[in-house]
Design a protein around this motif. Sequence first.
Motif, PDB file in Angstrom:
ATOM      1  N   GLU A 179       1.011  -1.267  -0.105  1.00 50.14           N
ATOM      2  CA  GLU A 179       0.032  -0.110   0.047  1.00 50.14           C
ATOM      3  C   GLU A 179       0.709   1.187  -0.068  1.00 50.14           C
ATOM      4  OE1 GLU A 179      -2.688  -0.177   3.336  1.00 50.14           O
ATOM      5  OE2 GLU A 179      -3.923  -1.838   2.486  1.00 50.14           O
ATOM      6  N   MET A 180       2.154   1.241   0.471  1.00 43.61           N
ATOM      7  CA  MET A 180       3.065   2.394   0.624  1.00 43.61           C
ATOM      8  C   MET A 180       4.116   2.371  -0.714  1.00 43.61           C
ATOM      9  SD  MET A 180       3.943   2.446   4.712  1.00 43.61           S
ATOM     10  CE  MET A 180       4.787   3.871   4.677  1.00 43.61           C
ATOM     11  N   LEU A 181       3.947   1.376  -1.641  1.00 41.66           N
ATOM     12  CA  LEU A 181       4.827   1.270  -2.603  1.00 41.66           C
ATOM     13  C   LEU A 181       4.484   1.970  -3.913  1.00 41.66           C
ATOM     14  CD1 LEU A 181       6.098  -2.310  -1.972  1.00 41.66           C
ATOM     15  CD2 LEU A 181       7.385  -0.397  -1.462  1.00 41.66           C
ATOM     16  N   PRO A 182       5.250   2.307  -4.899  1.00 44.45           N
ATOM     17  CA  PRO A 182       4.728   2.758  -6.143  1.00 44.45           C
ATOM     18  C   PRO A 182       4.552   1.591  -6.971  1.00 44.45           C
ATOM     19  CG  PRO A 182       7.400   2.688  -5.936  1.00 44.45           C
ATOM     20  CD  PRO A 182       6.926   2.423  -4.563  1.00 44.45           C
ATOM     21  N   GLU A 183       3.629   1.799  -8.032  1.00 46.82           N
ATOM     22  CA  GLU A 183       2.951   0.911  -8.923  1.00 46.82           C
ATOM     23  C   GLU A 183       3.652   0.318  -9.909  1.00 46.82           C
ATOM     24  OE1 GLU A 183      -0.816   2.634 -10.267  1.00 46.82           O
ATOM     25  OE2 GLU A 183      -1.624   2.710  -8.300  1.00 46.82           O
ATOM     26  N   SER A 184       5.054   0.993  -9.950  1.00 38.94           N
ATOM     27  CA  SER A 184       5.999   0.550 -11.140  1.00 38.94           C
ATOM     28  C   SER A 184       6.967  -0.574 -10.865  1.00 38.94           C
ATOM     29  CB  SER A 184       6.861   1.859 -11.264  1.00 38.94           C
ATOM     30  OG  SER A 184       7.499   2.102 -10.405  1.00 38.94           O
ATOM     31  N   VAL A 212       9.914  12.190   2.714  1.00 40.97           N
ATOM     32  CA  VAL A 212      10.624  12.629   1.452  1.00 40.97           C
ATOM     33  C   VAL A 212      10.928  11.412   0.401  1.00 40.97           C
ATOM     34  CG1 VAL A 212      11.763  14.696   2.386  1.00 40.97           C
ATOM     35  CG2 VAL A 212      12.930  12.503   2.514  1.00 40.97           C
ATOM     36  N   ASN A 213      10.838  11.440  -0.699  1.00 42.51           N
ATOM     37  CA  ASN A 213      11.395  10.448  -1.567  1.00 42.51           C
ATOM     38  C   ASN A 213      10.629   9.204  -1.565  1.00 42.51           C
ATOM     39  OD1 ASN A 213      13.100  12.271  -2.586  1.00 42.51           O
ATOM     40  ND2 ASN A 213      15.086  11.377  -1.721  1.00 42.51           N
ATOM     41  N   GLN A 214       9.171   9.137  -1.093  1.00 40.97           N
ATOM     42  CA  GLN A 214       8.427   8.031  -1.113  1.00 40.97           C
ATOM     43  C   GLN A 214       8.561   6.975  -2.086  1.00 40.97           C
ATOM     44  OE1 GLN A 214       6.282   7.537   2.225  1.00 40.97           O
ATOM     45  NE2 GLN A 214       8.514   8.198   2.457  1.00 40.97           N
TER      46      GLN A 214
END
Length: 452
Positions: A179-184, A212-214
Motif C-alpha cells: 500500500e505504501m509502494l509505487p505501482e512501477s 521525502v522520496n516516497q
Amino acid sequence: MSADQEGNKVTVLEKNAMPGGHTALSGGFALITASKTQKDVYGVKNDSVESVYEDNMKNGGGKSIPEDLKLYAEKMGEATDWTVDYIGSKIPEKLTPLGENSVDRAMIYEGAGAGFVQSLLDKIKDTKIDLRTNTKVTELIYEDGKVVGAKATMSDGTPVEVNAKAVLLATGSYGANKEMLPESLDKFVFYGAQLAQGEGQKMAQDIGADVVNQSYVELFENGVEWKPGIAKSTYNGSMATWDVSGILVDRAGNRVVNERSAGINIVKEMEKQEDGRLFLIMDAATYKAFEDNVAGYGITKKMLDDWIATDGAKIPYFAKADSLEELAKKVKIDPEGLKKTVERYNGFVANKKDEDFGRDPNYMKAKISENGPYYVVEQLPRYATTLGGLKIHNQLRVINKEGKAIEGLFASGDVAGGARGDDSIPGADFGWAVTSGYEAGRTISDYLKNKN
C-alpha cells in the motif's frame, strides 16, 4: 549503542524475537570513506568526502537531499572505525571494487549482514542497554508538542509504556507494505524483511512528521524468485563470476550489457525483458566460484542443488547441461544465439577487448570452456528496501510539515529518508544504517545535555 557509550540510559524495543531486520539479511557491504580502516588497513589514500558525496549523488539520480547525503559522507569513516575498534566487528582482507565507486571504498563485513548483527549482539552484553525483544511499538507518546516515550505490546499481549527524554525510530523501511509502494514494481521481486511494514514512519506521520522520496526503492540486478514475488539474493555469487567467465544473456542468447557496469544499468536492461529476466551463463569453474560465494543471503548449497535439479522447469530457473544447446533449451533461450554469443565473447577474452560493451579486461580472465557441464541461473531485478522516509535535518531530528524539528524525536536507518536519492550504491543502505545509527546516539546525547 553509541548513546550508551556516552553514558545515557538506553531501552531498545524490538518487535522481532531476534534483532537485525534488513541488516541481518543484507550482504554486509559498507562504504568506508575517510576511515582509518580504509587508509591504514587497505592502503587507500586517494578517497575523499567530496568524492563519495559526488558518486552517491550521481548514482541517486541527483535526488538525494544534499544535507542528508553530506552528513552521511562526512560521518561514514568515523562510524566505520567505531564498528571495528569499539564493537569489534570483523573485516575482510580486501575491499570489493564496484563500478559505482570512483575509488575503492566498499567493504563487506565478515559474515555479511548477519555476522555484523552478531557482533552487535555480542557487544551489547558488555553494555547497560535494556533490550526487549518481541515488543512491538504501536504509538509514540506525544504531549505538549514533544515526544516523551512510546507505547508497545509484547507478543503475549501485555501492554508496555516507556517514558523517555528522547526517542529514536530505527524501524526500517516499508518495502513489504504494498500500500505504501509505487505501482512501477511489477517486474521486480522483493528481497527484504517481510516485517518491513513502515510502522515507524506512520506513527511519526500521525503526529505531523513530513516525508521525502516516497516513490524511490533500492534496485539490484541479482535476484532469484524462490517464491512468487519473493527474492533471494545471489549478489556475492554473481559478482564472483565476473572474475572468471560469467556472462549475462537475454532469451535470444545475446549479451545486452557490460556485466561489470553499475547495477542500475543492468536493471534497466532487465526492465526491457518481457518477464524481467536475464540469465547468468557459467561453465563448471565459474559455477564453482558462484557456489562458493553465494552464501550469506539465506541460500544454502542444498537449495542450489535442489534448484539445479528442477532443470529449469519452475522458478527459480536454474539448470545444468553437458552442452550449451541443451542448456539453452531448458530455460527457453535461443540455442544458436547463445552459441554465437559464447564464441564472440571468447574472442574478446583472447584479444583482451570487449568490442560490444567495454567490459574491463581485468574481469575477462578466462574463456568460457569448450567442454561442459554448463550452468544457467536466472537474474531478476529485485528491490531490497525503500529509499524514502521521514524528513530529517542534519542532527537526525524528525521534521514536521511546517519545517520544524519535532521535539524529542530522532530517526536513523531506512526510516530516515533522503540520503540515497532514487537508487543507492551497494553498501550505501547498510552504511547509512550504521552511520546514522552511530551518529544518532551521539547527537541525542548532545541534545539531552543541552536540555539539562
